[in-house]
Scaffold this motif. Structure first.
Motif, PDB file in Angstrom:
ATOM      1  N   ILE A 246      11.186   7.790  -7.106  1.00 12.18           N
ATOM      2  CA  ILE A 246       9.559   7.858  -6.533  1.00 12.18           C
ATOM      3  C   ILE A 246       9.949   8.208  -5.053  1.00 12.18           C
ATOM      4  O   ILE A 246      10.752   7.427  -4.366  1.00 12.18           O
ATOM      5  N   ASN A 247       9.731   9.437  -4.448  1.00 16.15           N
ATOM      6  CA  ASN A 247       9.699   9.729  -3.063  1.00 16.15           C
ATOM      7  C   ASN A 247       8.801   8.858  -2.217  1.00 16.15           C
ATOM      8  O   ASN A 247       7.603   8.822  -2.749  1.00 16.15           O
ATOM      9  N   MET A 248       9.228   8.423  -1.283  1.00 17.25           N
ATOM     10  CA  MET A 248       8.137   7.552  -0.344  1.00 17.25           C
ATOM     11  C   MET A 248       8.214   8.055   0.905  1.00 17.25           C
ATOM     12  O   MET A 248       9.426   7.782   1.639  1.00 17.25           O
ATOM     13  N   ASN A 249       7.199   8.591   1.459  1.00 18.84           N
ATOM     14  CA  ASN A 249       7.332   9.073   2.793  1.00 18.84           C
ATOM     15  C   ASN A 249       6.225   8.624   3.559  1.00 18.84           C
ATOM     16  O   ASN A 249       5.088   9.346   3.451  1.00 18.84           O
ATOM     17  N   HIS A 250       5.867   7.688   4.573  1.00 15.38           N
ATOM     18  CA  HIS A 250       4.722   7.311   4.947  1.00 15.38           C
ATOM     19  C   HIS A 250       5.247   6.485   6.336  1.00 15.38           C
ATOM     20  O   HIS A 250       6.297   5.684   6.563  1.00 15.38           O
ATOM     21  N   ILE A 251       4.264   6.584   7.412  1.00 14.39           N
ATOM     22  CA  ILE A 251       4.340   5.977   8.519  1.00 14.39           C
ATOM     23  C   ILE A 251       3.280   4.812   8.497  1.00 14.39           C
ATOM     24  O   ILE A 251       1.866   5.384   8.439  1.00 14.39           O
ATOM     25  N   ALA A 252       3.254   3.831   8.682  1.00 16.01           N
ATOM     26  CA  ALA A 252       2.077   2.602   8.881  1.00 16.01           C
ATOM     27  C   ALA A 252       1.213   3.068   9.803  1.00 16.01           C
ATOM     28  O   ALA A 252       1.263   3.597  11.017  1.00 16.01           O
TER      29      ALA A 252
ATOM     30  N   SER B 269       0.683  -1.196   0.035  1.00 15.14           N
ATOM     31  CA  SER B 269      -0.062   0.104   0.161  1.00 15.14           C
ATOM     32  C   SER B 269       0.731   1.317   0.008  1.00 15.14           C
ATOM     33  O   SER B 269       0.611   2.291  -0.827  1.00 15.14           O
ATOM     34  N   PRO B 270       1.890   1.519   0.719  1.00 13.55           N
ATOM     35  CA  PRO B 270       2.727   2.551   0.606  1.00 13.55           C
ATOM     36  C   PRO B 270       3.542   2.936  -0.729  1.00 13.55           C
ATOM     37  O   PRO B 270       3.727   3.680  -1.262  1.00 13.55           O
TER      38      PRO B 270
ATOM     39  N   ALA C  47       2.750   5.835  -3.044  1.00 13.92           N
ATOM     40  CA  ALA C  47       3.762   6.845  -3.723  1.00 13.92           C
ATOM     41  C   ALA C  47       3.528   6.910  -5.156  1.00 13.92           C
ATOM     42  O   ALA C  47       3.811   7.819  -5.675  1.00 13.92           O
ATOM     43  N   VAL C  48       3.335   5.548  -5.837  1.00 13.87           N
ATOM     44  CA  VAL C  48       3.144   5.773  -7.199  1.00 13.87           C
ATOM     45  C   VAL C  48       2.032   6.534  -7.837  1.00 13.87           C
ATOM     46  O   VAL C  48       2.316   7.302  -8.617  1.00 13.87           O
ATOM     47  N   PHE C  49       1.072   6.532  -6.984  1.00 16.32           N
ATOM     48  CA  PHE C  49      -0.167   7.469  -7.314  1.00 16.32           C
ATOM     49  C   PHE C  49      -0.134   8.893  -7.113  1.00 16.32           C
ATOM     50  O   PHE C  49      -0.240   9.686  -7.978  1.00 16.32           O
ATOM     51  N   ARG C  50       0.554   9.094  -5.910  1.00 16.45           N
ATOM     52  CA  ARG C  50       0.968  10.573  -5.765  1.00 16.45           C
ATOM     53  C   ARG C  50       2.003  11.102  -6.715  1.00 16.45           C
ATOM     54  O   ARG C  50       1.842  12.253  -7.408  1.00 16.45           O
ATOM     55  N   LYS C  51       2.932  10.281  -7.334  1.00 10.19           N
ATOM     56  CA  LYS C  51       3.670  10.560  -8.327  1.00 10.19           C
ATOM     57  C   LYS C  51       2.988  10.899  -9.567  1.00 10.19           C
ATOM     58  O   LYS C  51       3.138  11.950 -10.598  1.00 10.19           O
ATOM     59  N   LEU C  52       2.208  10.122 -10.118  1.00  9.95           N
ATOM     60  CA  LEU C  52       1.267  10.165 -11.068  1.00  9.95           C
ATOM     61  C   LEU C  52       0.370  11.395 -11.240  1.00  9.95           C
ATOM     62  O   LEU C  52       0.431  12.208 -12.350  1.00  9.95           O
ATOM     63  N   VAL C  53      -0.348  11.822 -10.069  1.00 12.65           N
ATOM     64  CA  VAL C  53      -0.891  12.921 -10.049  1.00 12.65           C
ATOM     65  C   VAL C  53      -0.303  14.198 -10.157  1.00 12.65           C
ATOM     66  O   VAL C  53      -0.563  15.055 -10.746  1.00 12.65           O
ATOM     67  N   GLN C  54       0.933  14.173  -9.661  1.00 15.85           N
ATOM     68  CA  GLN C  54       2.012  15.401  -9.559  1.00 15.85           C
ATOM     69  C   GLN C  54       2.310  15.561 -10.977  1.00 15.85           C
ATOM     70  O   GLN C  54       2.179  16.564 -11.720  1.00 15.85           O
TER      71      GLN C  54
END
Length: 158
Positions: free
Chosen positions: A69-75, A20-21, A25-32
């Protein structure tokens, strides 16, 4: 004044440290890349409590770095609020789907459309397998599936 996001998606897997992260991150990059990030609220969460507070798996982070791709997430775990604040809750496998459907059945006014992210895969691979017990290649497979599915999802929502 910033525009309010008009669409929202929550990506869900078992622990919220692998699949899921990556999808988030992939979706965030696509919308950007499409310059529509202000139209979307995007997050990811877990069905379980196993990994709450932890960062994404180091192998997933390495895979994302490799693709720039930047990934910045805390579960975190899915909350009751998620079911009536998100338009879409997209999960990775049948177990996630069962858990989410069960939880949503206890929620009044559940507005989220709950489905497998894989339903958007042009290659028709419904399940995004958990790479946790696998290797770097398994994370790459998850990444590639997420790219295909997220692109298709974004196209359908545009």
């Amino acid at each position: 004044m910033a525009a309010v996001a008009s669409k929202s998606v929550l990506f869900v897997c078992l622990g919220n440290i692998c699949r899921s992260p990556i999808a988030e991150a992939v979706f965030r990059k696509l919308v950007q890349d499409e310059s529509v990030e202000n139209q979307w609220r995007i997050d990811s969460a877990a069905t379980s409590t196993y990994e709450i507070g932890n960062p994404p798996d180091y192998r997933g982070q390495a895979c994302m770095r490799k693709h720039g791709i930047n990934m910045n997430h805390i579960a975190r775990q899915v909350t009751k609020d998620d079911f009536f604040t998100y338009d879409y809750i997209l999960c990775m496998d049948e177990s996630n789907l069962r858990d989410l459907k069960r939880k949503s059945g206890q929620i009044k006014n559940c507005k989220a459309k709950i489905e497998l992210l894989g339903t958007y895969d042009p290659q028709k691979l419904l399940i995004i397998e958990d790479p946790y017990y696998g290797n770097e290649e398994d994370f790459e497979t998850v990444y590639q599936q997420c790219v295909r599915c997220c692109k298709s999802f974004l196209e359908k929502c545009s």
